[in-house]
Scaffold this active site. Structure first.
Site, short mmCIF file in Angstrom:
data_model
loop_
_atom_site.label_atom_id
_atom_site.label_comp_id
_atom_site.label_asym_id
_atom_site.label_seq_id
_atom_site.Cartn_x
_atom_site.Cartn_y
_atom_site.Cartn_z
N LYS A 166 86.21 -29.14 30.68
CA LYS A 166 87.47 -28.40 30.77
C LYS A 166 88.26 -28.63 29.50
O LYS A 166 88.24 -29.72 28.93
CB LYS A 166 88.29 -28.92 31.97
CG LYS A 166 89.72 -28.39 32.03
CD LYS A 166 90.51 -28.93 33.22
CE LYS A 166 91.97 -28.45 33.13
NZ LYS A 166 92.79 -28.86 34.26
N GLU A 211 105.82 -30.93 36.44
CA GLU A 211 104.73 -31.89 36.64
C GLU A 211 105.13 -33.33 36.34
O GLU A 211 105.46 -33.68 35.20
CB GLU A 211 103.53 -31.49 35.76
CG GLU A 211 102.33 -32.38 36.05
CD GLU A 211 101.04 -31.86 35.43
OE1 GLU A 211 101.06 -30.77 34.82
OE2 GLU A 211 100.02 -32.55 35.56
C1 LIG Z 1 99.51 -26.79 30.20
C2 LIG Z 1 100.39 -26.18 30.99
O1 LIG Z 1 100.32 -26.21 32.34
C3 LIG Z 1 99.45 -27.10 33.02
C4 LIG Z 1 100.11 -27.52 34.27
C5 LIG Z 1 99.99 -26.82 35.43
C6 LIG Z 1 99.01 -25.83 35.55
C7 LIG Z 1 98.15 -25.59 34.54
C8 LIG Z 1 97.10 -24.54 34.68
O2 LIG Z 1 97.00 -23.95 35.76
O3 LIG Z 1 96.37 -24.27 33.74
C9 LIG Z 1 98.14 -26.40 33.29
O4 LIG Z 1 97.11 -27.34 33.42
C10 LIG Z 1 101.51 -25.42 30.42
O5 LIG Z 1 102.32 -24.89 31.19
O6 LIG Z 1 101.65 -25.35 29.18
#
Ligand SMILES: C=C(O[C@H]1C=CC=C(C(=O)O)[C@@H]1O)C(=O)O
Length: 406
Positions: A166, A211
């Site tokens: 990932k 988060e």
């Molecule tokens: C990296 C980010 O979100 C992260 C946090 C929640 C969901 C995410 C997603 O669904 O990809 C990302 O991992 C951003 O908002 O810049």
């Protein structure tokens, strides 16, 4: 500089910490959890030096709860090797979840602090009157959207070839206004428009992150990793379908699980007990919905300090990827900009090693009339570049909506 000296007093007349931070102070907080604002600067130093300075402080703190007494606040960069600093403010205003308020004044043995019970808080009693602000804005994706989707395509090919599991790829959007942006107003809109998020403001780096990277209060530790996003459409039925789709999607579940596993494995060596929710919860924000899993534990004795916990977790696969080294290399090669504090960690620490740190996302750096906003997505082998682009646009909407107010 002599050693730190700090004094804390309960203040029932506490104004909103968001107002106290204004545009040039420091802010970290979430309305229903806690909020800290800092003003003035007693020291600006590396986080580990700050922890030592705070631990050695001479403190008069009858409250003695996590986050009372002297604290250091800051935003740590995304890149684990980049230099980091935090600030020990001269005035700290802290509001607890029940609305209780404390003021801490911080000085040194050479320049002792003022009486916290006597600090005049009236300048922050009300919002300042709105200024005229900019009237014209230019908003541009620094890299063409098609170049970003190409990069996503290259990432998925590498993942399918087994080079990594990932990677999170982000976009940078530049906003140029015809007058200076009002950072204080931007931060107020973020804090009030996203009450379930950690609003922050550190040296022009502003945002509202949903988060929680990690919080430590005594021997209790908590994290809430997120991964998996659905844009909201304004229709409850369509939103519920999108959430069901997220939960059912093997690709999103994999993206989520990689992140939970990393946080669990990162915290486990410090804990005598650690558990996580069996099924992801749904976190609903005004613009997007996320899958999130709460991880809770008890730290073994002696309990690791918050900085040790942050260092063990950051950068999680929610902003970087897995394996970490391969993901960092892919980001450096495919993303095309320096993340700086975006996707780093933002929060505070106190003298006992307590603290709360959020993942620094949904944010922008503001300098005079210019802002640079960021949003990224977790990419796995079968991620669809066009869908990912739509997702970054929905995420960016939060910060662009509070910046662009012609
Ligand atoms: C990296 C980010 O979100 C992260 C946090 C929640 C969901 C995410 C997603 O669904 O990809 C990302 O991992 C951003 O908002 O810049």
């Amino acid at each position: 500089m002599g050693g730190l000296v700090a004094r804390t007093a309960a203040r029932p007349d506490l104004p909103d910490p968001v107002r106290v931070a204004g545009g040039d102070g420091l802010l970290f907080g979430r309305a229903d959890v806690e909020a800290l604002a800092g003003r003035g600067e007693v020291a600006r130093l590396a986080p580990s030096d700050a922890a030592e300075l705070l631990a050695a402080a001479e403190v008069d703190d009858p409250v003695d709860r996590p986050g009372t007494g002297p604290v250091a606040l800051g935003a740590l960069p995304f890149h684990p090797d980049a230099p980091a600093e935090v600030v020990v403010p001269a005035l700290v205003v802290r509001r607890g979840p029940d609305g209780s308020g404390w003021v801490t004044t911080v000085g040194t043995t050479d320049a002792p602090p003022a009486d916290p019970a006597a600090v005049d808080l009236t300048p922050w009693a009300t919002d300042p009157p709105p200024g005229p602000g900019p009237g014209r804005f230019a908003v541009e994706s620094v890299r063409a959207p098609s170049a970003w989707t190409d990069a996503v395509g290259r990432a998925t090919a590498r993942i399918r070839a087994g080079e990594l599991d990932k990677v999170v790829l982000a976009r940078e959007v530049r906003v140029e206004a015809d007058a200076d942006l009002d950072v204080a107003a931007v931060v107020r809109r973020l804090a009030r428009g996203f009450p379930g998020c950690y609003a922050f403001s550190v040296d022009g780096f502003v945002g509202a992150s949903p988060e929680l990277l990690v919080a430590r209060a005594g021997d209790q530790v908590q994290a809430q990793p997120m991964a998996g996003t659905a844009p909201r459409r304004g229709d409850p039925v369509a939103d519920a379908d999108a959430v069901a789709g997220l939960r059912a999607s093997p690709s999103y579940r994999q993206e989520h699980q990689v992140t939970i596993d990393a946080v669990y494995d990162g915290l486990l060596p410090f804990c005598s007990f650690l558990d996580f929710e069996p099924e992801p919860s749904v976190v609903t924000l005004p613009n997007v919905t996320h899958l999130a899993t709460t991880v809770r534990g008890q730290l073994s004795s002696p309990a690791a300090g918050i900085l040790e916990l942050v260092a063990a977790l950051h950068p999680t696969p929610a902003v970087c990827g897995r394996p970490r080294a391969a993901a960092l290399a892919a980001i450096a090669e495919l993303e095309g900009f320096d993340r700086g504090p975006y996707a780093g960690a933002v929060g505070w620490l106190d003298r006992h090693g307590n603290g709360t740190w959020a993942v620094a996302i949904r944010c922008a750096t503001v300098r005079g009339p210019e802002a640079r906003a960021y949003a990224g997505n977790g990419i796995v082998g079968d991620s669809d570049p066009a869908t990912e682009l739509v997702e970054t646009r929905a995420k960016l909407q939060a910060i662009l909506g509070v910046l662009v107010r012609p």
